[in-house]
Design an enzyme around this catalytic site. Sequence first.
Site, mmCIF file in Angstrom:
data_model
loop_
_atom_site.group_PDB
_atom_site.id
_atom_site.type_symbol
_atom_site.label_atom_id
_atom_site.label_comp_id
_atom_site.label_asym_id
_atom_site.label_seq_id
_atom_site.Cartn_x
_atom_site.Cartn_y
_atom_site.Cartn_z
ATOM 1 N N GLY A 1 5.207 1.598 4.805
ATOM 2 C CA GLY A 1 6.472 1.818 4.935
ATOM 3 C C GLY A 1 7.545 1.070 4.096
ATOM 4 N N GLY B 1 2.279 2.373 10.450
ATOM 5 C CA GLY B 1 3.642 2.841 10.320
ATOM 6 C C GLY B 1 4.024 3.754 11.879
ATOM 7 N N LYS C 1 0.200 4.567 -0.397
ATOM 8 C CA LYS C 1 -0.890 5.609 0.464
ATOM 9 C C LYS C 1 -0.340 6.772 -0.599
ATOM 10 C CE LYS C 1 0.848 2.595 4.955
ATOM 11 N NZ LYS C 1 -0.281 3.291 6.272
ATOM 12 N N GLU D 1 -7.027 4.351 7.459
ATOM 13 C CA GLU D 1 -6.799 5.283 7.317
ATOM 14 C C GLU D 1 -7.700 5.915 7.011
ATOM 15 O OE1 GLU D 1 -2.477 5.765 5.401
ATOM 16 O OE2 GLU D 1 -1.463 4.841 7.659
ATOM 17 N N HIS E 1 -9.265 0.327 4.758
ATOM 18 C CA HIS E 1 -7.945 1.054 5.507
ATOM 19 C C HIS E 1 -8.224 2.039 6.633
ATOM 20 C CE1 HIS E 1 -4.076 2.440 6.536
ATOM 21 N NE2 HIS E 1 -3.482 1.226 5.702
ATOM 22 N N GLU F 1 -4.904 -5.129 10.659
ATOM 23 C CA GLU F 1 -4.266 -4.240 10.896
ATOM 24 C C GLU F 1 -4.325 -3.196 12.175
ATOM 25 O OE1 GLU F 1 -1.905 -3.055 6.966
ATOM 26 O OE2 GLU F 1 -4.494 -1.999 6.697
ATOM 27 N N ASN G 1 1.232 -1.393 0.014
ATOM 28 C CA ASN G 1 0.228 -0.210 -0.218
ATOM 29 C C ASN G 1 1.243 1.361 -0.322
ATOM 30 O OD1 ASN G 1 -2.166 2.080 0.187
ATOM 31 N ND2 ASN G 1 -2.043 1.884 2.458
ATOM 32 N N SER H 1 3.215 -1.952 10.393
ATOM 33 C CA SER H 1 4.957 -1.923 10.885
ATOM 34 C C SER H 1 5.467 -3.331 10.145
ATOM 35 C CB SER H 1 5.423 -1.720 11.879
ATOM 36 O OG SER H 1 4.543 -0.360 12.161
HETATM 37 C C1 PEP Z 1 -0.706 -0.059 5.766
HETATM 38 O O1 PEP Z 1 -0.701 0.882 5.213
HETATM 39 O O2 PEP Z 1 -1.333 -1.166 5.679
HETATM 40 C C2 PEP Z 1 0.508 -0.208 6.867
HETATM 41 C C3 PEP Z 1 0.565 -1.866 7.637
HETATM 42 O O3 PEP Z 1 1.190 0.174 7.077
HETATM 43 P P1 PEP Z 1 2.725 0.048 7.591
HETATM 44 O O4 PEP Z 1 3.144 -1.007 7.107
HETATM 45 O O5 PEP Z 1 3.640 1.418 7.811
HETATM 46 O O6 PEP Z 1 2.854 -0.047 8.914
#
Ligand code: PEP
Length: 248
Positions: free
Chosen positions: A231, A172, A11, A96, A94, A166, A9, A209
């Site tokens: 990330g 993040g 973003k 966000e 998601h 998640e 992803n 993460s």
């Molecule tokens: C995500 O955006 O779905 C995500 C898991 O981000 P990160 O790996 O940065 O935590």
Amino acid sequence: MTKRYLFANWKMNLTEDESVDLAKKFSEASKSLKNTTVGVAPATLNVSATKKAVGSNLLVGTQNVYYEEKGAFTGEISIPMLKAAGIDFTITGHSERRNIFGESNELVAKRTQKALDEGLTTIFCIGEKLDARESGKTNDILAGQIDALTSLLQKKNYDNLIIAYEPVWAIGTGKVATTKEIEETHAFIAKHWKDQTGYDCPPILYGGSVKPDNYAEIIKVPLVSGALVGGAALKADQFTKLMEISEE
Ligand code: PEP
């Protein structure tokens, strides 16, 4: 070995050229994979160019989709638009979208149901915030997110569905859920899904993460079918390493 998935992803990151470059690197690295399906979700503006650059070597998807086909819905994109561009999948719900842009369980469920009805592979994200985890409400939150969807779905919809668990507090932040937390939570999701629908749960990805130094442990956890990665998916070397770990 059961089939594994690795989705990036991106973003609101990367220009068109940067997206194409990185996708080409992922595409090249994914050629040797035997058991892992790899996909990327660039920013909407870059989805078409990215898909054209990688063809069928890599799945390319969007970070969200709307349930109406066309009309006065400023800022949204529709499923016919995705299909016309040859897009392979979409993410919905998601954290966000839920937490920054205020998308409710019901809105996420409607987006997801429509995408599934139209035969689009859909990664349906669910997860709890830190206060819910700390106050023992994780399962209630996840059940609410799941039930909003299962109340709309027919059996024919399940085949293209992938769930991504998640935890919001792990996205993040560099804070990863423990393997015990992941195992217990995936087990709850699978059981709840079966109780609600009568059918086996779709594959469940973990997200939050995920990095090369923690993925080898995470992918071994029962009922983890892969990862949704933010990330570490912006760096070719890290994401390529995740592909390698996925095949071990
Ligand atoms: C995500 O955006 O779905 C995500 C898991 O981000 P990160 O790996 O940065 O935590």
